[in-house]
Design a protein around this motif. Sequence first.
Motif, short mmCIF file in Angstrom:
data_model
loop_
_atom_site.label_atom_id
_atom_site.label_comp_id
_atom_site.label_asym_id
_atom_site.label_seq_id
_atom_site.Cartn_x
_atom_site.Cartn_y
_atom_site.Cartn_z
N ARG A 238 0.83 -1.21 0.00
CA ARG A 238 0.00 0.00 0.00
C ARG A 238 0.86 1.26 0.00
O ARG A 238 0.57 2.23 -0.70
CB ARG A 238 -0.91 -0.02 1.23
N ASP A 258 -5.50 2.25 8.00
CA ASP A 258 -5.51 2.43 6.54
C ASP A 258 -5.34 1.10 5.81
O ASP A 258 -5.98 0.86 4.78
CB ASP A 258 -4.39 3.39 6.13
N THR A 259 -4.49 0.24 6.34
CA THR A 259 -4.24 -1.04 5.68
C THR A 259 -5.43 -1.98 5.83
O THR A 259 -5.76 -2.73 4.91
CB THR A 259 -2.96 -1.68 6.23
N SER A 261 -8.52 -1.03 5.97
CA SER A 261 -9.48 -0.53 4.97
C SER A 261 -9.05 -0.93 3.56
O SER A 261 -9.88 -1.31 2.72
CB SER A 261 -9.59 1.00 5.06
N PHE A 262 -7.75 -0.87 3.31
CA PHE A 262 -7.19 -1.27 2.02
C PHE A 262 -7.51 -2.73 1.72
O PHE A 262 -7.89 -3.08 0.60
CB PHE A 262 -5.68 -1.03 2.06
N GLU A 264 -10.02 -4.50 3.05
CA GLU A 264 -11.47 -4.65 2.91
C GLU A 264 -11.94 -4.25 1.51
O GLU A 264 -12.91 -4.82 0.98
CB GLU A 264 -12.17 -3.80 3.96
N GLU A 265 -11.26 -3.30 0.89
CA GLU A 265 -11.69 -2.79 -0.41
C GLU A 265 -10.99 -3.47 -1.57
O GLU A 265 -11.37 -3.27 -2.73
CB GLU A 265 -11.42 -1.28 -0.47
N ALA A 266 -9.97 -4.29 -1.30
CA ALA A 266 -9.13 -4.84 -2.37
C ALA A 266 -9.72 -6.08 -3.00
O ALA A 266 -10.55 -6.79 -2.41
CB ALA A 266 -7.75 -5.16 -1.80
N ASP A 267 -9.27 -6.34 -4.22
CA ASP A 267 -9.47 -7.63 -4.86
C ASP A 267 -8.44 -8.56 -4.23
O ASP A 267 -7.24 -8.44 -4.51
CB ASP A 267 -9.24 -7.49 -6.37
N PRO A 286 -8.11 -11.29 6.12
CA PRO A 286 -9.19 -10.39 6.55
C PRO A 286 -9.62 -10.62 7.99
O PRO A 286 -9.95 -9.65 8.71
CB PRO A 286 -10.32 -10.72 5.56
#
Length: 516
Positions: A238, A258-259, A261-262, A264-267, A286
Amino acid sequence: MNDLPSEPGTDAGPFGRPLFNDPSARALARVGVVDVGSNSVRLVVFDGAARSPAYFYNEKIMCALGAGLSETGILSPEGRRRALAALRRFKALADSMGVSPLTVVATAAVREAQDGEEFRQEVLAETGLKIWVIDGEEEARLSAQGVLLGWPGAYGLVCDIGGSSLELAEIRDGRVGRRQTSPLGPLKLREVRGGKAGRKVHIKATLEAMQEKMGPQRDRLFLVGGSWRAIARIDMERRNYPLHVLHEYRMDAKAIRDTVSFIEEADLGALRQACSLSEARMALVPLAAEVLKRLVSTFRPKDIAISSYGIREGMLYEQMPQKLRDRDPLIESAHFAEAKDARLPGFGMVLNDFVLPLFRSSPEELKRLIRASCLLHDVSWRAHPDYRAEVTFDYATRANLGGLKHWERIFLGLALLHRYRNKREGSPYERLFALLPEDRQQKAEILGKAMRLGSMFWMQAEARGAELRWFPKKRELELRLTPDAAPLFGEVVEARLKSLSTALSAASTRVVYLKA
């Protein structure tokens, strides 16, 4: 259940023999440890410096022994089959390496499963390997001791996450204090009812109960375990962080948020490939991220550090006499490397004495790096001359050297790069230089060029043929030569002296020939 002796030295213990008979010895006889965890089974064979063991061999197989344990009460049949196959392989490898006896330790899954004892007996019958089972608090203690092996004098809270459990231990003044264990491993969290909302309530309640027993823990948080390392690797991705060395990687609370969230939103498939993570590991990330986010908000540490050292290293630390524990792992590793690989073992400390006048007012943390640099200055001599600068930089920044922050790795690497090359521009490692402040880059260059000069006075290891003097107020550099060293001063030495003078921004440089 805890099979390990309650006090060190009460019997032969899991190693079957004392590992450190001579506390003054620098080398470790090769020793193998297998960690049978809830998620993976790993073999590590240690070798190298006694105070800072290196990984002669390291192999991990993701078996998921603890998958479904909460529901069934038994080890995963497929995981059990794979774990047994892994242990057969590791036993054969250990025999071929001459590592005997192989030490095997099991944690949460084997100790909690109804068929854990049956599995141990099956392993013993088929491989001859005895599995030592440790309880949660002992697991926490050994993980904390692993951190102490890498960070002498460390203080703070150690958190070790496995597949089925999470342990906490406090460390201070070289000792392990209060310890706690909990069922917050990702494999267990999969089985919590209520989905993410249910897990959130469960994680919060469990960590708050642990905090009540552990008390305030606002110092450094040391993270041990494969899931934490995977999250740290994602944090590097990230941030586009250039040095992919997980040990001593630092984060703070905002980076964790931040990571998470990163993630949670990532493929997750694309992220797994970008970070070179296995599918089995990525599947747990996760869940571990949910725990880490709550862990940080509950304990509010001042900073967070990743530790690659855990139970296996803690078992070695357990056997070390205090005299050995008190040594600096970095300096011990450097001494070991010099004795094994340098052309003139012992010259490193001569070189250290030669360059030190340039750094008289430097803090001890820098003098320590200077000492390590001098000990390592010649260990890569077998590399082709055109590539020695890069080889030595890569060695310093990525080698298994204990007791090194990331900026210290870069300093060490840059000093060694300048030992073989005047300029650092054009190096394939330029992105990494930014991790080191400009003033420290300059000091590393001065050190490297001083070593480059001092290495030209290669006499007997005990000889003191040349001496540097530096007068910082007048900015005067002086090279003093004994009659024995005088013939060694030639055109190449003169050029290297001039290069050092330029790096120091010296106003004047002179050579003084001493009389007999």
